[in-house]
Design a protein around this motif. Structure first.
Motif, PDB file in Angstrom:
ATOM      1  N   ASN B 322      60.940  24.047  34.085  1.00 51.85           N
ATOM      2  CA  ASN B 322      61.976  23.109  33.679  1.00 51.85           C
ATOM      3  C   ASN B 322      61.609  21.667  34.006  1.00 51.85           C
ATOM      4  OD1 ASN B 322      63.387  25.458  33.064  1.00 51.85           O
ATOM      5  ND2 ASN B 322      64.359  25.516  35.085  1.00 51.85           N
ATOM      6  N   ALA B 323      60.741  21.478  34.998  1.00 54.37           N
ATOM      7  CA  ALA B 323      60.380  20.123  35.414  1.00 54.37           C
ATOM      8  C   ALA B 323      59.167  19.600  34.651  1.00 54.37           C
ATOM      9  CB  ALA B 323      60.081  20.107  36.914  1.00 54.37           C
ATOM     10  N   CYS B 324      58.447  20.472  33.970  1.00 54.73           N
ATOM     11  CA  CYS B 324      57.134  20.090  33.429  1.00 54.73           C
ATOM     12  C   CYS B 324      57.234  19.401  32.075  1.00 54.73           C
ATOM     13  CB  CYS B 324      56.264  21.343  33.290  1.00 54.73           C
ATOM     14  SG  CYS B 324      54.648  20.978  32.570  1.00 54.73           S
ATOM     15  N   PRO B 325      56.703  18.167  31.956  1.00 56.48           N
ATOM     16  CA  PRO B 325      56.756  17.475  30.660  1.00 56.48           C
ATOM     17  C   PRO B 325      55.972  18.212  29.572  1.00 56.48           C
ATOM     18  CG  PRO B 325      55.422  16.249  32.254  1.00 56.48           C
ATOM     19  CD  PRO B 325      56.093  17.355  33.009  1.00 56.48           C
ATOM     20  N   VAL B 326      54.935  18.926  29.962  1.00 57.59           N
ATOM     21  CA  VAL B 326      54.170  19.668  28.954  1.00 57.59           C
ATOM     22  C   VAL B 326      54.968  20.877  28.466  1.00 57.59           C
ATOM     23  CG1 VAL B 326      52.045  20.949  28.487  1.00 57.59           C
ATOM     24  CG2 VAL B 326      51.967  18.875  29.877  1.00 57.59           C
ATOM     25  N   TYR B 327      55.554  21.634  29.406  1.00 53.79           N
ATOM     26  CA  TYR B 327      56.379  22.780  28.995  1.00 53.79           C
ATOM     27  C   TYR B 327      57.517  22.317  28.086  1.00 53.79           C
ATOM     28  CZ  TYR B 327      59.448  26.785  28.938  1.00 53.79           C
ATOM     29  OH  TYR B 327      60.245  27.815  28.496  1.00 53.79           O
ATOM     30  N   LYS B 328      58.146  21.179  28.448  1.00 56.19           N
ATOM     31  CA  LYS B 328      59.270  20.681  27.660  1.00 56.19           C
ATOM     32  C   LYS B 328      58.844  20.339  26.239  1.00 56.19           C
ATOM     33  CE  LYS B 328      61.639  18.517  31.472  1.00 56.19           C
ATOM     34  NZ  LYS B 328      62.480  17.429  31.956  1.00 56.19           N
ATOM     35  N   SER B 329      57.568  20.000  26.062  1.00 54.15           N
ATOM     36  CA  SER B 329      57.090  19.616  24.734  1.00 54.15           C
ATOM     37  C   SER B 329      56.598  20.793  23.915  1.00 54.15           C
ATOM     38  CB  SER B 329      55.945  18.603  24.854  1.00 54.15           C
ATOM     39  OG  SER B 329      56.356  17.501  25.603  1.00 54.15           O
ATOM     40  N   ILE B 330      56.055  21.803  24.560  1.00 54.36           N
ATOM     41  CA  ILE B 330      55.440  22.878  23.766  1.00 54.36           C
ATOM     42  C   ILE B 330      56.109  24.237  23.947  1.00 54.36           C
ATOM     43  CG2 ILE B 330      53.193  21.711  23.743  1.00 54.36           C
ATOM     44  CD1 ILE B 330      52.187  23.746  25.777  1.00 54.36           C
ATOM     45  N   GLY B 331      57.004  24.394  24.936  1.00 56.15           N
ATOM     46  CA  GLY B 331      57.675  25.670  25.124  1.00 56.15           C
ATOM     47  C   GLY B 331      56.748  26.734  25.677  1.00 56.15           C
ATOM     48  N   GLY B 332      57.271  27.934  25.827  1.00 56.98           N
ATOM     49  CA  GLY B 332      56.529  28.979  26.524  1.00 56.98           C
ATOM     50  C   GLY B 332      55.483  29.694  25.697  1.00 56.98           C
ATOM     51  N   TYR B 335      51.635  28.841  25.607  1.00 56.78           N
ATOM     52  CA  TYR B 335      50.774  29.205  26.737  1.00 56.78           C
ATOM     53  C   TYR B 335      50.075  30.546  26.490  1.00 56.78           C
ATOM     54  CZ  TYR B 335      52.798  25.379  29.431  1.00 56.78           C
ATOM     55  OH  TYR B 335      53.186  24.141  29.868  1.00 56.78           O
ATOM     56  N   GLY B 336      50.621  31.332  25.564  1.00 57.47           N
ATOM     57  CA  GLY B 336      49.890  32.484  25.050  1.00 57.47           C
ATOM     58  C   GLY B 336      49.964  33.772  25.832  1.00 57.47           C
ATOM     59  N   ASP B 337      50.533  33.777  27.054  1.00 57.21           N
ATOM     60  CA  ASP B 337      50.545  35.021  27.811  1.00 57.21           C
ATOM     61  C   ASP B 337      51.871  35.184  28.554  1.00 57.21           C
ATOM     62  OD1 ASP B 337      48.780  37.297  28.266  1.00 57.21           O
ATOM     63  OD2 ASP B 337      48.891  36.758  30.380  1.00 57.21           O
ATOM     64  N   THR B 338      51.910  36.124  29.504  1.00 55.97           N
ATOM     65  CA  THR B 338      53.164  36.487  30.167  1.00 55.97           C
ATOM     66  C   THR B 338      53.831  35.314  30.883  1.00 55.97           C
ATOM     67  OG1 THR B 338      52.137  38.626  30.583  1.00 55.97           O
ATOM     68  CG2 THR B 338      54.176  38.148  31.758  1.00 55.97           C
ATOM     69  N   TYR B 339      53.040  34.525  31.597  1.00 54.10           N
ATOM     70  CA  TYR B 339      53.613  33.474  32.436  1.00 54.10           C
ATOM     71  C   TYR B 339      53.377  32.103  31.817  1.00 54.10           C
ATOM     72  CZ  TYR B 339      53.540  37.343  35.725  1.00 54.10           C
ATOM     73  OH  TYR B 339      53.719  38.564  36.317  1.00 54.10           O
ATOM     74  N   PRO B 340      54.439  31.413  31.384  1.00 52.24           N
ATOM     75  CA  PRO B 340      54.258  30.087  30.811  1.00 52.24           C
ATOM     76  C   PRO B 340      54.379  28.984  31.873  1.00 52.24           C
ATOM     77  CG  PRO B 340      56.485  30.844  30.387  1.00 52.24           C
ATOM     78  CD  PRO B 340      55.825  31.883  31.258  1.00 52.24           C
ATOM     79  N   GLY B 341      54.244  27.740  31.422  1.00 56.41           N
ATOM     80  CA  GLY B 341      54.484  26.603  32.300  1.00 56.41           C
ATOM     81  C   GLY B 341      53.373  26.415  33.314  1.00 56.41           C
ATOM     82  N   PRO B 342      53.599  25.519  34.273  1.00 62.14           N
ATOM     83  CA  PRO B 342      52.580  25.212  35.274  1.00 62.14           C
ATOM     84  C   PRO B 342      52.087  26.461  36.005  1.00 62.14           C
ATOM     85  CG  PRO B 342      54.360  23.630  35.418  1.00 62.14           C
ATOM     86  CD  PRO B 342      54.800  24.660  34.423  1.00 62.14           C
ATOM     87  N   ILE B 343      53.022  27.357  36.330  1.00 69.10           N
ATOM     88  CA  ILE B 343      52.638  28.553  37.066  1.00 69.10           C
ATOM     89  C   ILE B 343      51.727  29.429  36.205  1.00 69.10           C
ATOM     90  CG2 ILE B 343      54.593  30.092  36.440  1.00 69.10           C
ATOM     91  CD1 ILE B 343      53.477  29.362  39.960  1.00 69.10           C
ATOM     92  N   GLY B 344      52.019  29.453  34.902  1.00 64.81           N
ATOM     93  CA  GLY B 344      51.201  30.231  33.982  1.00 64.81           C
ATOM     94  C   GLY B 344      49.812  29.640  33.802  1.00 64.81           C
ATOM     95  N   SER B 345      49.735  28.301  33.861  1.00 62.75           N
ATOM     96  CA  SER B 345      48.439  27.652  33.696  1.00 62.75           C
ATOM     97  C   SER B 345      47.490  28.005  34.839  1.00 62.75           C
ATOM     98  CB  SER B 345      48.604  26.134  33.625  1.00 62.75           C
ATOM     99  OG  SER B 345      49.301  25.806  32.447  1.00 62.75           O
ATOM    100  N   ILE B 346      48.047  28.497  35.934  1.00 61.03           N
ATOM    101  CA  ILE B 346      47.206  28.959  37.040  1.00 61.03           C
ATOM    102  C   ILE B 346      47.065  30.486  36.990  1.00 61.03           C
ATOM    103  CG2 ILE B 346      46.964  29.085  39.550  1.00 61.03           C
ATOM    104  CD1 ILE B 346      48.726  26.486  39.570  1.00 61.03           C
ATOM    105  N   LEU B 347      48.211  31.177  36.878  1.00 57.56           N
ATOM    106  CA  LEU B 347      48.162  32.649  36.923  1.00 57.56           C
ATOM    107  C   LEU B 347      47.373  33.253  35.767  1.00 57.56           C
ATOM    108  CD1 LEU B 347      51.736  33.805  38.027  1.00 57.56           C
ATOM    109  CD2 LEU B 347      49.582  34.178  39.231  1.00 57.56           C
ATOM    110  N   THR B 348      47.559  32.723  34.560  1.00 55.09           N
ATOM    111  CA  THR B 348      46.901  33.348  33.407  1.00 55.09           C
ATOM    112  C   THR B 348      45.374  33.299  33.527  1.00 55.09           C
ATOM    113  OG1 THR B 348      48.826  32.783  32.085  1.00 55.09           O
ATOM    114  CG2 THR B 348      46.871  33.478  30.894  1.00 55.09           C
ATOM    115  N   PRO B 349      44.764  32.122  33.753  1.00 54.40           N
ATOM    116  CA  PRO B 349      43.304  32.140  33.931  1.00 54.40           C
ATOM    117  C   PRO B 349      42.875  32.975  35.136  1.00 54.40           C
ATOM    118  CG  PRO B 349      44.117  29.869  33.777  1.00 54.40           C
ATOM    119  CD  PRO B 349      45.310  30.753  33.836  1.00 54.40           C
ATOM    120  N   GLU B 350      43.630  32.908  36.228  1.00 53.76           N
ATOM    121  CA  GLU B 350      43.240  33.634  37.439  1.00 53.76           C
ATOM    122  C   GLU B 350      43.310  35.144  37.227  1.00 53.76           C
ATOM    123  OE1 GLU B 350      41.940  32.748  40.208  1.00 53.76           O
ATOM    124  OE2 GLU B 350      42.385  30.647  40.589  1.00 53.76           O
ATOM    125  N   LEU B 351      44.351  35.605  36.528  1.00 53.54           N
ATOM    126  CA  LEU B 351      44.534  37.054  36.385  1.00 53.54           C
ATOM    127  C   LEU B 351      43.854  37.610  35.137  1.00 53.54           C
ATOM    128  CD1 LEU B 351      48.334  37.483  37.336  1.00 53.54           C
ATOM    129  CD2 LEU B 351      46.364  37.862  38.807  1.00 53.54           C
TER     130      LEU B 351
END
Lengths: 209, 473
Positions: B322-332, B335-351
């Motif tokens: 909800n705080a992320c300007p990128v998420y607010k512009s492109i939605g979930g 991001y292409g996978d289960t976890y969107p937003g800033p947390i997804g930008s870390i979890l998706t590549p890591e997992l």
């Protein structure tokens, strides 16, 4: 297979723990004491929180007044209730032909109002705490569209932390402990608040002496 | 039927570009994220010592991660003592097989499912349907996602991207109810339909918000009550759990619960906080006869060994979205996978694989808003930089880039030269700009304009203005 997976996972974690970068937080305390308050303060906070949640509350001074209030709230409705022996202030006597937790599922689902006691209450959040057990069916606080919960004043804790400390033994003895904070709600559609999606959409609390 | 997993995706830049052009999505996202953001602030404001509570909650999580293996062993021991069946899954295939086997052993035909992000990771529904069982999602948002054969686009609000008109149409087409765009009516349809499912289901599947190591408590929170229904009505209850979702003590559970609801929706506590200590007891009136927990690794152990281990402290509140300007512009979905937003930008590549998902850590301006709102103060910008850095190491920088940096060093260390070069650059960019924006630039600068516009330089530089105003004064 499960045993192999377990061994493999734990070995991987142990190897990872050796190289993990985990922030060190030496200067931060590890615990916080839960907040407590007097019964009067707790009661005042409890009713205020209930109001914010859209839950009507009635604070009654005598067992007679509690029964009168409950009688009025359940009048003319098909009641699904806890067993009478678990209901405080003898309010069970007002619903002698109530549907009970051991009755047939569909019969229970047809009830119009649930009548329960509580095993505790949290003032800070306006929560009702109930445990599963004989005579205290989980369905009573879940299936009917409306719920009336009777709370004894002495059952109030100020915070959830305080309740966890005081009730650990009882919680360990029950399969399930639930904190209910207001009516069932969702905001999934365009963030518009909708009450009573699956659980009761209307909750009323009667606080006794 | 569930959407097929892993359909090939267009590149991230294309997904993002398409999302940015979707005006309806912008309006929906803008309204929802702003409202949630302000509710969060108010709710945290009402928590005494909220900063300290966050610190201590963070410490609880970090301490746990230092010895995740030991905590998991103790947790398992307590669960077993409580009469819970414990399963371990290394990956998606194992998790799905375990749950299918539990279903088969119990003669399960109908399944009701509460929200579980971990089961989205493994595409559990597809596996269960493949084994001949029907699965119905029961979280209102997830139910509509399932009817629409869509994917959730937010951790807390799965259909944040849909309007109520779209939802009305989906329900009309899929479950043949009269069309409506009234929220109350739509929720009413779901209540009636899902009530039938709850009463008839053989098995309930839910996620797990927290496990408590010291006594084997399993905790789920839902606002609607679908989690309670799924764990009360069917005879078998299966809880899916990412294996890092544990806290050491009930004290820590209390703090985590305080922070979760406030950060996610601005409530002081979620409506139904349910804590299990096992299956139904002999003289209980209701509850499942069997309670199973499946602990999922799926890349988490490997993640723990690296520089981004702290991401495993995430409590899945969605505040960073909800705080992320990128998420607010492109939605979930972008991001292409289960976890969107800033947390997804870390979890998706890591997992899921750093090579395939290397673009996601770039989807951030590193403004730090995510770190500011994170209830357990995860340093998300730092972790994004770690991933960017790793990505850059894989492919050596282009020759022109390396030369360019050398030239820049020479110029930037000579003030006279720097001034001249800056004036030239400003002149050039102003020539290229149209309506105050540069949309294309030649050579190396093209790397910037390829994925974003550049604001044209101001007419006068700061130094010019400073001199002028000083002269006036």
């Amino acid at each position: 297979m499960s045993a192999d997976a377990r061994t493999a996972i734990l070995a991987r974690i142990r190897a990872a723990q050796r190289t993990a970068y985990i922030p060190d937080m030496k200067d931060t305390p590890r615990t916080l004491e839960p907040q407590t308050a007097s019964v009067e303060e707790s009661l005042a906070r409890f009713t205020k929180e209930l109001e914010l949640l859209g839950v009507a509350s009635h604070v009654e001074a005598t067992p007679d007044a509690v029964r009168a209030r409950v009688k009025e709230l359940i009048a003319g409705k098909r009641v699904l209730a806890w067993d009478a022996e678990h209901l405080p202030y003898d309010v069970g006597s007002l619903a002698k032909d109530a549907i009970l937790g051991r009755d047939d599922r569909d019969t229970q689902a047809g009830a119009e109002i649930g009548l329960s006691g509580v095993h505790g209450a949290i003032a800070e959040t306006g929560s009702l705490v109930v445990r599963s057990g004989k005579g205290t069916s989980r369905t009573v606080t879940l299936l009917p569209p409306e719920l009336v919960a009777v709370v004894g004043r002495e059952q109030l804790c100020f915070s959830m932390g305080e309740l966890f400390q005081k009730q650990e033994k009882a919680m360990a003895g029950a399969a399930c402990t639930i904190a209910i904070t207001g009516p069932s709600r969702t905001a999934d559609i365009e963030l518009q608040l909708t009450l009573g999606v699956h659980g009761p959409g209307k909750v009323t609390v009667v606080v006794g002496p | 039927m569930s959407a097929a997993p892993d359909a090939p995706l267009p590149p991230f830049a294309e997904r993002a570009r398409a999302a940015v052009k979707n005006e309806k999505l912008h309006i929906a996202l803008g309204r929802a994220t702003d409202a949630l953001g302000s509710r969060r602030s108010t709710a945290l404001g009402s928590l005494p010592n909220s900063d300290l509570v966050r610190d201590v909650a963070r410490k609880a999580k970090m301490d746990m991660l230092h010895d995740l293996a030991g905590h998991l062993e103790r947790f398992e021991e307590r669960l077993k003592a409580n009469g819970v069946h414990v399963h371990w899954a290394e990956n998606s295939a194992q998790l799905n097989q375990i749950v299918v086997d539990i279903g088969r052993k119990n003669g399960v035909k109908r399944i009701v499912k509460g929200k579980s992000m971990a089961s989205e990771e493994t595409h559990l529904n597809v596996a269960l349907e493949g084994a001949g069982m029907t699965v119905v999602e029961t979280d209102l948002g997830e139910y509509i996602v399932q009817l629409a054969k869509d994917r959730p686009s937010h951790i807390i609000l799965p259909i944040i991207h849909m309007t109520r008109e779209e939802i009305g149409k989906v329900m009309h087409e899929q479950i043949h109810v009269p069309y409506s765009d009234d929220t109350q009516t739509l929720a009413g349809y779901a209540r009636v339909r899902l009530r039938e499912e709850f009463l008839r289901a053989d098995m309930g599947i839910t996620g797990t918000n927290f496990g408590v190591v010291e006594n084997g408590t399993l905790c789920i929170v839902t606002n609607e009550g679908n989690g309670r229904m799924s764990s009360t009505m069917p005879r078998v209850h299966v809880m899916i759990m990412g294996m890092e979702r544990i806290v050491p003590t009930m004290h820590d559970l209390d703090l985590a619960l305080k922070l979760l609801a406030r950060s996610a929706t601005g409530q002081k506590l979620t409506v139904y906080t349910t804590m299990f200590r096992g299956p139904r007891r002999p003289d209980d009136e209701d509850g499942p006869q069997e309670l199973h927990v499946v602990l999922l690794d799926n890349g988490r152990a490997n993640l723990l060994g690296g520089e981004n281990a702290e991401i495993l402290g995430c409590i899945r509140c969605g505040a960073c979205l909800n705080a992320c300007p990128v998420y607010k512009s492109i939605g979930g979905h972008a991001y292409g996978d289960t976890y969107p937003g800033p947390i997804g930008s870390i979890l998706t590549p890591e997992l899921r694989g750093k090579g395939e998902w290397k673009d996601l850590p770039g989807a951030s301006s590193l403004c730090g808003a995510c770190r500011d709102v994170c209830p357990v103060r995860l340093d998300i910008p730092r972790m994004l930089l770690v991933l960017r850095n790793e990505g850059n190491k894989e492919k050596p920088a282009q020759l022109e880039l390396r030369l360019g940096m050398k030239v820049f060093r020479t110029i930037a260390s000579r003030p006279g030269l720097y001034k001249t070069a800056a004036a030239l650059g400003r002149f050039g960019l102003r020539l290229l700009s149209k309506n105050g924006w540069v949309k294309w630039a030649p050579g190396l600068a093209g790397g910037w304009t390829q994925v974003r516009d550049l604001k044209a330089p101001a007419k006068k530089t700061f130094q010019q203005l400073f001199r002028e105003r000083k002269a006036k004064a």
